[in-house]
Each structure stands twice: as structure tokens, then as C-alpha cells.
Design an enzyme around this catalytic site. Structure first.
Site, short mmCIF file in Angstrom:
data_model
loop_
_atom_site.label_atom_id
_atom_site.label_comp_id
_atom_site.label_asym_id
_atom_site.label_seq_id
_atom_site.Cartn_x
_atom_site.Cartn_y
_atom_site.Cartn_z
N HIS A 1 0.83 -1.21 0.00
CA HIS A 1 0.00 0.00 0.00
C HIS A 1 0.86 1.26 0.00
CE1 HIS A 1 -3.85 -2.23 0.70
NE2 HIS A 1 -2.93 -3.14 1.01
N HIS B 1 -8.26 -6.66 1.61
CA HIS B 1 -7.48 -5.75 2.47
C HIS B 1 -8.21 -5.50 3.79
CE1 HIS B 1 -5.04 -2.51 3.87
NE2 HIS B 1 -5.84 -1.54 3.49
N HIS C 1 -13.04 2.00 3.52
CA HIS C 1 -12.45 0.67 3.50
C HIS C 1 -13.49 -0.39 3.89
CE1 HIS C 1 -8.62 2.89 3.48
NE2 HIS C 1 -8.08 1.79 3.02
#
Ligand code: MN
Length: 257
Positions: free
Chosen positions: A69, A79, A207
Site C-alpha cells: 500500500h 485488504h 475501507h
């Protein structure tokens, strides 16, 4: 077939520009810094194997080391814990790395407030003007932040309360993840979430929601000012790291003049 040959011709003649949305990768490339006690990602580094010298008289090459990343990179669904059973970076179907792109320009908002959060109302206002966010498309959030991209300090913009960089509200992250059919979200900052998102009621909502919905993140993008609001095609090419959670990525845009 005709479409592809006119595409190739356009690239050769220059009527279609190929815009590089990728930041340079070098030891100074900014990286995310997490608060204690969490583990840290590595900066990019390289060591020379030979440079047309006694170690290899006719060739120059290096070994490199980097976080998955680090720099302009792609976040794969696995992830985040919400996407842990979904694709790793090597498993993403290549068809899902290429798609139409739209640019949501909020530079003025970000200049007024580095903690600016894109909200659902902003997205809906944008859609009322420019049409629905494209199915199988990349949503590129333009903040102007890439102008800070050559220095870790100004890029992370951290003080005693943590980093101050723009991002998305929880509701906007939810909306993109669950009420659109996009491929993913591209940003100019170090990660898809706002600098202060560690402290949100849902921490790191981009995320958590996007990865959990099998969508992707693209970070540290440059040259978004060179793209039209709609009409570009973006190609993201991460390394095919088996079991990888992401990868430094060359991101290119095709733009018709
Ligand atoms: Mn990432």
C-alpha cells in the site's frame, strides 16, 4: 474490431491522450502512518544489483522492497476484514480493472477545509448534473491534494489530533458501496478514507464498506485535473501478487480530445 482499431489509431495520432494518474515511486514517496500500537507499512526502497560494472558489465538492475500500500496503489477486497473472503489482488478479474471514469471535483471545498467530507447530498447533486455514477466505473474524488504529494509532512497534514485530509462521510461510503454498481473509488490522498476516519463512529468507512462490497480503492492519484468530468476510461494495473491485499499500481486514463 472496428472500435479497437480506431482506438489504436487515436492513440498513435494523439487524438486520444494517455494520461498517467500515477505518482512517482521512490524512497520519499509518502506512506500512511497509523497510530500506536498498529503495524506500519514500509516505504519504497531499492538496492542496486549491477550498474554496467564488474557485477554485471552490460546491464543495470535493482532489487526493490515496498509495502503493498505504498504510493499509488490498489486496495483489494481482502485488504479489509469486511472483505476477507473476497478476492485478493491477484484474483481480481482483469475486466474489473478497466472502466469508465467520472471526476467529482471538490477542490474548492477541500481548500476551505482539509477535513472536508464528501456526503451523499454532494454525490446526488453531482448525479443530477452529470448523470448516474457509471456502472462498472471508477469514481475519482478530486481534491487537489496531489499537489502536496512530494512531501510526507504536507501530504499527511498531521497534528496532535492526527492527520487532516479529505475523505467521505459514513453515509457517502455506504452509498457508493451498496447503492451503486461502481468498480471503486479513486482518491488523491494517501488512502481512500479521511485523515480523521480512525475516530469515526464506523472507523474507516470507505475501507469497511467498499471492500466488503467487493469494490476497490485507488490512492495517491495525480493529474485528475487533466480528465474530463465524464468520458475518460481508466486502466488500473496492480502487480499480480498472490494472496496480496493490494499493490503499487500504474493507473492510466484514456481521454478523447
Ligand atoms: Mn491501501
Amino acid at each position: 474490431m472496428a472500435d479497437l482499431s480506431s482506438l489504436a489509431q487515436g492513440i498513435v495520432s494523439g487524438s486520444i491522450s494517455v494520461i498517467d494518474l500515477t505518482a512517482p515511486l521512490n524512497p520519499e514517496t509518502p506512506v500512511l502512518v497509523l497510530p500506536e500500537p498498529w503495524g506500519q507499512t514500509a516505504k519504497f526502497s531499492s538496492t542496486e544489483i549491477s550498474n554496467y560494472d564488474e557485477r554485471g558489465p552490460w546491464w543495470y538492475w535493482n532489487n526493490f522492497s515496498t509495502g503493498e500500500h505504498t504510493g499509488t496503489h490498489l486496495d483489494a477486497p481482502n485488504h479489509w476484514v469486511s472483505g476477507k473472503d473476497l478476492d485478493d489482488v491477484s484474483q481480481i478479474p482483469p475486466q474489473r480493472l478497466v472502466g469508465p471514469a467520472v471526476v467529482l471535483d471538490f477542490v474548492a471545498h477541500t481548500q476551505a477545509d482539509p477535513d472536508f467530507l464528501l456526503d451523499v447530498t454532494h454525490i446526488k447533486e453531482w448525479e443530477a448534473k452529470h448523470g448516474k455514477l457509471p456502472a462498472h466505473g471508477w469514481v475519482l474524488f478530486r481534491t487537489g491534494w496531489s499537489s502536496r504529494g512530494n512531501a510526507q509532512d504536507t501530504f499527511l497534514n498531521a497534528d496532535e489530533t492526527g492527520p487532516h485530509t479529505p475523505g467521505l462521510s459514513i453515509a457517502a461510503a455506504n452509498y457508493l458501496a451498496h447503492e451503486t454498481d461502481i468498480l471503486g473509488l479513486g482518491v488523491e490522498t494517501v488512502g481512500t478514507d479521511a485523515g480523521q476516519a480512525f475516530g469515526f463512529e464506523t472507523p474507516f468507512p470507505c475501507h469497511a464498506n467498499l471492500m466488503g462490497a467487493n469494490k476497490y480503492g485507488l490512492t495517491q492519484l495525480r493529474n485528475l485535473d487533466k480528465l474530463p468530468t465524464t468520458g475518460a476510461v481508466v486502466i488500473a494495473a496492480p502487480l499480480k501478487i498472490e494472496k496480496g491485499s493490494g499493490s503499487p499500481t500504474r493507473v492510466l486514463a484514456l481521454v478523447s480530445k
